[in-house]
Scaffold this active site. Sequence first.
Site, short mmCIF file in Angstrom:
data_model
loop_
_atom_site.label_atom_id
_atom_site.label_comp_id
_atom_site.label_asym_id
_atom_site.label_seq_id
_atom_site.Cartn_x
_atom_site.Cartn_y
_atom_site.Cartn_z
N ASP A 91 1.03 -1.15 -0.21
CA ASP A 91 -0.04 -0.04 -0.13
C ASP A 91 0.79 1.35 -0.05
O ASP A 91 1.83 0.96 0.89
CB ASP A 91 -0.83 -0.55 0.76
CG ASP A 91 -2.41 0.83 0.92
OD1 ASP A 91 -2.06 1.37 -0.16
OD2 ASP A 91 -3.36 0.64 1.63
N TRP A 92 0.34 2.41 -0.24
CA TRP A 92 1.17 3.54 -0.46
C TRP A 92 1.74 3.70 0.11
O TRP A 92 0.82 4.66 1.50
CB TRP A 92 0.49 4.71 -1.36
CG TRP A 92 0.03 4.77 -2.84
CD1 TRP A 92 0.94 5.47 -3.71
CD2 TRP A 92 0.06 3.50 -3.42
NE1 TRP A 92 0.38 5.05 -5.37
CE2 TRP A 92 0.09 3.45 -4.81
CE3 TRP A 92 -0.16 1.99 -3.35
CZ2 TRP A 92 0.42 2.50 -6.06
CZ3 TRP A 92 -0.28 0.95 -4.65
CH2 TRP A 92 -0.01 1.65 -5.99
#
Length: 817
Positions: free
Chosen positions: A241-242
């Site tokens: 995930d970012w």
Amino acid sequence: MVERVTKEELASEFEVDGLLKELTLAEKSILVSGADRWRTVAIPRLNIPSIMVADGPHGLRKEEETGDLAMGKGIPATCFPPAATLANSWDPELAAEVGKAIGREALEQGVSVVLGPGVNIKRSPLCGRNFEYFSEDPFLTASLATGWVKGIQGVGVGACLKHFAANSQEAWRMLNDSLVDERALREIYLAAFEKVIKEAQPWSVMAAYNKLNGTYCCEHPKLLTDILRREWGFQGLVVSDWGAVDDPVLSIRAGLDLEMPSSYGFNVDQIKKDLESGRLTQVALNRAVRNVLTLVDKACSTKLDGYTYDRQKHHDLARRAAAQSAVLLKNEGDILPLKQGQAIAVIGQFAQHPRYQGVGSSQVNPTQLDTFLDELTERDIAFNYARGYSLESDEVNPALLDEACIIAEGSEVVVIFAGLTGSYESEGFDRYHLELPEAHNELIRRVAEVNDNVVVVLAGGSPVTMPWLDQVRGVLHTYLAGQAGAGAVVDILYGQVNPSGKLAETYPLKLEDCPAHGFFASDRYQTEYRESIFVGYRYYDTAERDVLFPFGFGLSYTQFEYSNLTLSAERIKDSDTLAVSCTVKNIGKRSGAEIVQLYLGKKESPLFRAVRELKGFKKIWLEPGEEKTVRFELGGSAFAYFNVEIQDWHVEEGEYQVCIGSSARELPLQAAVVVETSRPEVVVPDYRESAPTYYNLKTEGLPWEKSAFEAIYGRKIIKVRPAGEYHPNSTLGDLQKTRLGRLIVNILRREMRKFTPAAPDNDPLWRMMWTIVLDTPLRAFPGLSGGMVSPPMLQGLVAWANGHPIQALKLWLDLRL
Ligand code: BGC
């Protein structure tokens, strides 16, 4: 029609293993992280192109390239109903059509992977991001997500199944550790991932922000390698995930292939050093690079220059999806459908400014946005309109209330548009309660006092309480209906469409009844999933708690009758398939669809069990008077539980109840089947002594004792806290306690405010962005700042905050040398 370059043509250009040999170590080290926020790294020397990913999942959010820190606006795309809405259709084929349409929009935009679907299980109705997830049930979640993934990948665009795993809250999402017992993990939180991966092979999986049982998901070898790849046979790419990566090398070792967004070269030295020291192996790095190249290879094989999609068709599909997903919750005295010519008052600003999607990274910039008022006008339906409440504030506005009551008094029927406003449902933070804004509740109460024929059209992606339910005659829950929802509402209210949606989650009577209550977002660092497998209806139905609306509930303008339950055998082996059938007849006057649900339960067991679990459903269409035979097939896996001792699925021998009906609480057809196990030597775990509360849910209040949880969790819960006052996992919000921290926060706020100058502090988008900034750990800033901030800058900041100015200055000065 999508045209693909053939594999043979491609092989001549792009041969992954060959490329792997030619890549230098430096090139490999940059390939395992992005080129920027949305692209993979290109290596022109070897003709390795860059591919682009973009957010979804209820429409494409390809950011306009602003280059700034704020979340960029997306290029216009069709805003379909979000997952929480689509789930109410219980229609995997519809989900596939939506997936396919989003795929077509991605093809037009040159996007190779869409970041969705989200298959996290709704542990608590409070999670701010529940509108992005399908259901509290893994079987329903997986069925819909499988349809979506097959749909999008069928046109050659990759899906990215997220957020893997046990990512159930927004509060402290990058710091929090989900403590889940293994049975709940397998049967509830991983089950949907498992089914989608096995049935649809998504191109990629996104590792979540949170920790799972002590280890960051991105660094979790058991999760990313043992379970995902070895057990389930996942062939694709695992992306973070970012900003989720804490230690890049540990992540690669655990099975992560691609860090997003870019690490802007900051990790290259670390990877090199760790390869030299043996902390990282070539094998692990090569695996990650190979998976990146394979994804690029797949993506390039479906590149379609000049492709365009049909905007009107997609808008029509969004409308159909909204119509199929709306749930009729109440229809006293058949107040609906409305009759043409009835004098109607429309009240509530949502009729003019629809609430149609949630806030956050999934937020689509719609190609058009229909409103209820315009739709009525287009059909020449006369109406009176009053705003009812202000969009800016939740407070009751007496003038708007009076105006509403005046038009309500003189009308035959009143349709009130109410629901959750954007500030209640967002990525980045959770809700604190289940109430609607007070202005909406009060409006409904007051209008219902002056008119007996009130229908509420509700918007919102999560359960709410309805204190006015007894005062109104109709409730149509649209959830968040996407850009074309308004037309769907008119179709249903006036009977062109017969509603058929069913709730994909339970509506509790009050927050205190929720099984996770008291253990949801209650501690910054650790969340004990004390309720174990008793999530949603599994809890309410086993505990026999009254609910507002049960799982699977939804009315129609017609009625259905269930009969003739037949099982193919009274006794089966766990390797057999049990065929189950029943007859469903439309005994009303309108044609319509019914969602027939099959649940399985087992009463006698040394194992604690939910009274019943969803194992099948079918949506059928019936004309008035028509009947159909509905068939289900149950394989051994439908009867299996996860046995933590043998680390495998196991079928317990004995009698099971097969129940069929129209909701989890309306099951007119029931029969028993005996299942023989092929593994009688396996001992079924028995916690009756060590964790009796899980067998006795009918007590007052929630029973989850710590000792019982520890017994099923298999170890003591130890409170873990990071060492030192400030550390790389401190957030910018924490740093505000220091003078330097406050200065930085103020500068950042001023800079970010430049992108949303007019928005008030409670504007949902601004609030979401700012909350995320304050809650993000320092270690994630290099990537999220687009490389503007470097790790030594942050290390210096931590040193300064901890009272070591010399060390801090040294780190900062070194930067300038
Ligand atoms: C979200 C993901 C999203 C990513 C990229 C993250 O903050 O959790 O769901 O895909 O950002 O926008």
